[in-house]
Design an enzyme around this catalytic site. Structure first.
Site, PDB file in Angstrom:
ATOM      1  N   LEU A  16      40.616  52.344  23.833  1.00 41.25           N
ATOM      2  CA  LEU A  16      39.997  53.187  23.266  1.00 41.25           C
ATOM      3  C   LEU A  16      40.851  54.813  22.475  1.00 41.25           C
ATOM      4  O   LEU A  16      40.537  56.211  23.050  1.00 41.25           O
ATOM      5  CB  LEU A  16      40.363  54.138  25.023  1.00 41.25           C
ATOM      6  CG  LEU A  16      39.983  53.690  25.851  1.00 41.25           C
ATOM      7  CD1 LEU A  16      40.686  54.376  27.234  1.00 41.25           C
ATOM      8  CD2 LEU A  16      39.016  53.596  25.956  1.00 41.25           C
ATOM      9  N   GLU A 140      53.873  54.904  24.267  1.00 34.51           N
ATOM     10  CA  GLU A 140      52.725  54.313  24.260  1.00 34.51           C
ATOM     11  C   GLU A 140      53.362  53.032  24.473  1.00 34.51           C
ATOM     12  O   GLU A 140      53.788  52.539  23.560  1.00 34.51           O
ATOM     13  CB  GLU A 140      52.181  54.905  23.025  1.00 34.51           C
ATOM     14  CG  GLU A 140      50.571  53.732  22.753  1.00 34.51           C
ATOM     15  CD  GLU A 140      49.568  54.012  21.241  1.00 34.51           C
ATOM     16  OE1 GLU A 140      48.885  52.983  21.548  1.00 34.51           O
ATOM     17  OE2 GLU A 140      50.372  54.234  20.803  1.00 34.51           O
ATOM     18  N   LYS A 187      30.338  58.111  35.207  1.00 33.21           N
ATOM     19  CA  LYS A 187      30.253  57.141  36.091  1.00 33.21           C
ATOM     20  C   LYS A 187      32.196  57.962  36.118  1.00 33.21           C
ATOM     21  O   LYS A 187      32.705  56.919  34.593  1.00 33.21           O
ATOM     22  CB  LYS A 187      29.893  55.885  36.094  1.00 33.21           C
ATOM     23  CG  LYS A 187      28.249  55.903  36.154  1.00 33.21           C
ATOM     24  CD  LYS A 187      27.902  56.581  37.684  1.00 33.21           C
ATOM     25  CE  LYS A 187      26.688  55.801  38.262  1.00 33.21           C
ATOM     26  NZ  LYS A 187      26.028  57.296  38.901  1.00 33.21           N
ATOM     27  N   LYS A 223      36.388  66.021  40.598  1.00 34.41           N
ATOM     28  CA  LYS A 223      35.863  64.753  41.614  1.00 34.41           C
ATOM     29  C   LYS A 223      37.238  63.761  41.426  1.00 34.41           C
ATOM     30  O   LYS A 223      37.626  62.710  42.056  1.00 34.41           O
ATOM     31  CB  LYS A 223      34.823  64.015  41.448  1.00 34.41           C
ATOM     32  CG  LYS A 223      34.581  62.884  42.158  1.00 34.41           C
ATOM     33  CD  LYS A 223      33.126  61.970  41.985  1.00 34.41           C
ATOM     34  CE  LYS A 223      32.601  60.789  42.532  1.00 34.41           C
ATOM     35  NZ  LYS A 223      31.098  60.026  41.797  1.00 34.41           N
ATOM     36  N   ASP A 240      34.150  61.796  22.029  1.00 38.65           N
ATOM     37  CA  ASP A 240      34.288  61.304  20.669  1.00 38.65           C
ATOM     38  C   ASP A 240      33.690  62.778  19.608  1.00 38.65           C
ATOM     39  O   ASP A 240      32.752  63.276  19.490  1.00 38.65           O
ATOM     40  CB  ASP A 240      32.691  60.181  20.816  1.00 38.65           C
ATOM     41  CG  ASP A 240      33.306  59.236  20.867  1.00 38.65           C
ATOM     42  OD1 ASP A 240      34.503  58.596  21.880  1.00 38.65           O
ATOM     43  OD2 ASP A 240      31.839  58.441  21.789  1.00 38.65           O
ATOM     44  N   GLY A 352      47.569  42.301  -0.364  1.00 44.11           N
ATOM     45  CA  GLY A 352      47.194  41.457   0.000  1.00 44.11           C
ATOM     46  C   GLY A 352      48.126  39.984  -0.272  1.00 44.11           C
ATOM     47  O   GLY A 352      48.826  40.127  -1.456  1.00 44.11           O
ATOM     48  N   CYS A 379      50.107  46.891  -5.394  1.00 44.75           N
ATOM     49  CA  CYS A 379      50.734  45.838  -4.970  1.00 44.75           C
ATOM     50  C   CYS A 379      50.949  44.459  -5.427  1.00 44.75           C
ATOM     51  O   CYS A 379      50.577  44.624  -6.091  1.00 44.75           O
ATOM     52  CB  CYS A 379      51.113  45.862  -3.051  1.00 44.75           C
ATOM     53  SG  CYS A 379      52.089  44.513  -2.900  1.00 44.75           S
ATOM     54  N   GLY A 381      47.222  44.083  -6.195  1.00 45.89           N
ATOM     55  CA  GLY A 381      46.471  45.317  -7.340  1.00 45.89           C
ATOM     56  C   GLY A 381      47.133  45.825  -8.141  1.00 45.89           C
ATOM     57  O   GLY A 381      46.314  45.504  -9.247  1.00 45.89           O
ATOM     58  N   GLN A 383      49.584  43.441  -9.398  1.00 48.96           N
ATOM     59  CA  GLN A 383      49.799  41.332  -9.636  1.00 48.96           C
ATOM     60  C   GLN A 383      49.307  41.772 -10.838  1.00 48.96           C
ATOM     61  O   GLN A 383      48.837  40.784 -12.344  1.00 48.96           O
ATOM     62  CB  GLN A 383      50.948  41.295  -9.238  1.00 48.96           C
ATOM     63  CG  GLN A 383      51.917  41.312  -8.011  1.00 48.96           C
ATOM     64  CD  GLN A 383      52.086  40.848  -7.514  1.00 48.96           C
ATOM     65  OE1 GLN A 383      51.344  39.959  -7.042  1.00 48.96           O
ATOM     66  NE2 GLN A 383      53.882  41.286  -6.846  1.00 48.96           N
ATOM     67  N   HIS A 515      53.445  50.862  -1.978  1.00 48.48           N
ATOM     68  CA  HIS A 515      52.515  51.112  -1.063  1.00 48.48           C
ATOM     69  C   HIS A 515      52.181  52.759  -0.779  1.00 48.48           C
ATOM     70  O   HIS A 515      52.762  53.365   0.268  1.00 48.48           O
ATOM     71  CB  HIS A 515      52.761  50.467  -0.012  1.00 48.48           C
ATOM     72  CG  HIS A 515      52.468  49.021   0.115  1.00 48.48           C
ATOM     73  ND1 HIS A 515      51.100  48.369   0.638  1.00 48.48           N
ATOM     74  CD2 HIS A 515      52.837  47.644   0.092  1.00 48.48           C
ATOM     75  CE1 HIS A 515      51.233  47.044  -0.176  1.00 48.48           C
ATOM     76  NE2 HIS A 515      52.369  46.499  -0.025  1.00 48.48           N
ATOM     77  N   GLU A 517      50.487  54.780  -0.245  1.00 52.74           N
ATOM     78  CA  GLU A 517      49.825  55.096   0.772  1.00 52.74           C
ATOM     79  C   GLU A 517      50.075  55.522   2.397  1.00 52.74           C
ATOM     80  O   GLU A 517      49.318  55.815   3.744  1.00 52.74           O
ATOM     81  CB  GLU A 517      48.012  54.184   1.436  1.00 52.74           C
ATOM     82  CG  GLU A 517      49.419  52.442   2.218  1.00 52.74           C
ATOM     83  CD  GLU A 517      48.906  51.499   1.147  1.00 52.74           C
ATOM     84  OE1 GLU A 517      48.826  50.082   1.791  1.00 52.74           O
ATOM     85  OE2 GLU A 517      49.718  51.943  -0.151  1.00 52.74           O
TER      86      GLU A 517
END
Length: 542
Positions: A16, A140, A187, A223, A240, A352, A379, A381, A383, A515, A517
């Site tokens: 969710l 969480e 609902k 409700k 959404d 990977g 990484c 990538g 090598q 990494h 990212e």
């Protein structure tokens, strides 16, 4: 000030968006001047997600201090300034293994070890430890209310709420309010049953976040409030949206942060969301677009590369561009040929493990180098780019990584057996080491070569980036590849390990062992990704 707790649970169905909702709320509270942290409690039995398949669980997010964690921690860091650590994520497997370790050591003085109190006490102890020093800790719980696995965690949080006092705790429950097209209405019954499930284990939610594809009508909110014993202003509609970065403003517009601050009796400033407004403006007003080909082996599940996907989007924001990601299975490059790489503005090969699809990645790196396509390798990538250059430019035929071919003549990539960690301690590994928790992990220093593209992008001599790998460039063979022209432009703190390589006489070819990212955020971006997307845009214009 004593820490206040917000416990986030989910009901009806999984996926969710508890992590996004928790991170968005944290962003608003941080914008009000509060010191906020977020924790993720995962009920699965794995000690951590480090050895789990990315196609099952999504990416493994690596923290600054080297913890292999759930991808939700990536969302947390992208929404708030607080850096996650080992204290921000733990699993049932970690809890049970710690309790068993203590039992073997004799810490329990011969007591019969049970879920209550020993497991629940360990959970509470870790939550309190992770929350220490913060104004608000958002916790969480993974999974869905009603799952057997999550019961010890929910019981621990129920007990913790009693112990610290309900005036310092809020239970926030995410639930699904589906729209039924044939009936033409939403609902609320699934939400009512989900709350009933929570009540059966002694937890009364204080806030309900109602997920739907549209805003919940006021009469339906009333409700839900009536039948779930929740104030109407605490029934929040979360529809959404086209961008997850719209959610902080959506929650704030319904007064969620005001409700929480009043409940906790916090006297704090109004939330300043101007940084997020800037992000949304950049996202909504691009001046162009680029297409990036991401060549990997887990392309059937985009969440396997979640942080890379987000970092590319952030680079798009920095450059005012829409970044379209084209996922390409590296095995398809092997079977269908390099034609599937045409019409790409830039190519990225992410990290990977394993041999499957590696030759396709090597072909991809060769295509990018020979056709002047901007290339970013991360990484593995990096090598494969090194292997490709060794084979086709340095003339080392059969060059490979010992991960894929232990008998190759030129193992240009080999297992790291010894290195220094961030504290200066020597870490040692071998082929016999366990797979779990044995990699070079977490933030490490990297020294950049002056005048290099990497140095120009970062604007610094020394940087710090996060790692997750076992194999490195083989320093015995490295000089032969450098002699053929490949530039090593980033080295580890001890100058022994290759961190960044660049191909000369190429518009933009950078590959890194770390990494990047993991440290990219929508508000700040990341220099490597920003430079890569800019180069891709320039390539598109040719």
């Amino acid at each position: 000030m004593a820490t206040n707790y917000i416990f986030v649970t989910g009901g009806v169905v999984s996926s969710l968006g508890k992590g996004i909702a928790a991170a968005s709320l944290a962003a608003i509270l941080e914008a009000r001047g509060l010191n906020v942290t977020i924790m993720k409690l995962d009920p699965y039995i794995n000690v951590d997600p480090g050895t789990m398949s990315p196609t099952q669980h999504g990416e493994v997010f690596v923290t600054q201090d080297g913890a292999e964690t759930d991808l939700d921690l990536g969302h947390y860091e992208r929404f708030i300034r607080t850096k996650m650590t080992k204290r921000n994520n733990f699993t049932a497997g970690k809890i049970y293994s710690e309790v068993l370790r203590k039992e073997r050591r004799g810490d329990y003085l011969g007591a019969t070890i049970q879920v209550i109190p020993h497991i629940t006490n360990e959970i509470k102890s870790r939550v309190i430890d992770g929350a220490a020093g913060y104004d608000v800790a958002i916790v969480e719980v993974g999974g869905t209310v009603g799952d057997i696995e999550s019961l010890p965690f929910l019981e621990a949080l129920r007990q913790l709420a009693v112990q610290v006092g309900r005036e310092r705790t809020i239970f926030m429950h995410l639930t699904l309010v589906p729209y039924i097209p044939t009936a033409g209405e939403v609902k609320t019954k699934p939400t009512q049953h989900s709350v009933k499930e929570l009540l059966s284990i002694g937890i009364q939610p204080d806030v309900l976040i109602c997920r739907s594809d549209r805003m919940i009508p006021p009469n339906e909110r009333a409700k839900i409030a009536l039948f779930c014993n929740v104030p109407e202003r605490a029934v929040i509609s979360l529809k959404d949206v086209s961008s997850i970065y719209q959610i902080p403003a959506l929650l704030k517009s319904q007064g969620l942060d005001d409700f929480i601050c009043q409940r906790f009796r916090l006297d704090c400033q109004e939330a300043d969301l101007s940084e997020w407004e800037k992000v949304l403006y950049q996202e909504a007003n691009p001046t162009g677009e680029v297409t990036i080909g991401m060549v990997g082996k887990y392309t059937e599940l985009p969440d396997a590369y979640k942080s890379v996907n987000e970092a590319l989007k952030h680079a798009g924001l920095t450059n005012r561009l829409t970044v379209n990601i084209k996922y390409i299975d590296s095995q398809d490059v092997e079977t269908k040929g390099i034609d599937i790489l045409k019409d790409l503005d830039g190519i990225l090969i992410p990290g990977g493990f394993g041999y499957r699809g590696v030759e396709g990645k090597i072909l991809t790196a060769q295509y990018a180098r020979e056709n002047n396509v901007p290339y970013l390798g991360i990484c593995l990538g990096m090598q494969v780019a090194f292997i490709e250059y060794a084979r086709h430019v340095a003339g080392l035929k059969g060059a490979n990584s010992s991960e894929f071919d232990r008998t190759c003549e030129y193992p240009v990539i080999a297992l790291i057996t010894e290195w220094q960690d961030a504290e200066g301690n020597v870490e040692v590994r071998s082929d016999e080491s366990d797979l779990g928790g044995t990699m070079r992990l977490g933030a490490q220093q990297c020294h950049l070569v002056a005048g290099s593209l990497a140095h120009q992008l970062y604007g610094s001599d020394i940087i710090e980036e996060r790692h997750r790998h076992r194999y490195e460039v083989n320093n015995v063979i490295r000089p032969q590849v450098e002699k053929a022209g490949l530039k090593v432009t980033g080295l580890s703190a001890d100058k022994k390990l290759v961190e960044i390589i660049e191909v000369p006489n190429h518009p933009w070819f950078v590959a890194c062992q770390f990494h990047p990212e993991f440290t990219s955020t929508p508000r700040d971006g990341h220099p490597l990704f920003a430079g890569f997307v800019k180069a891709a845009s320039e390539n598109r214009k040719k």
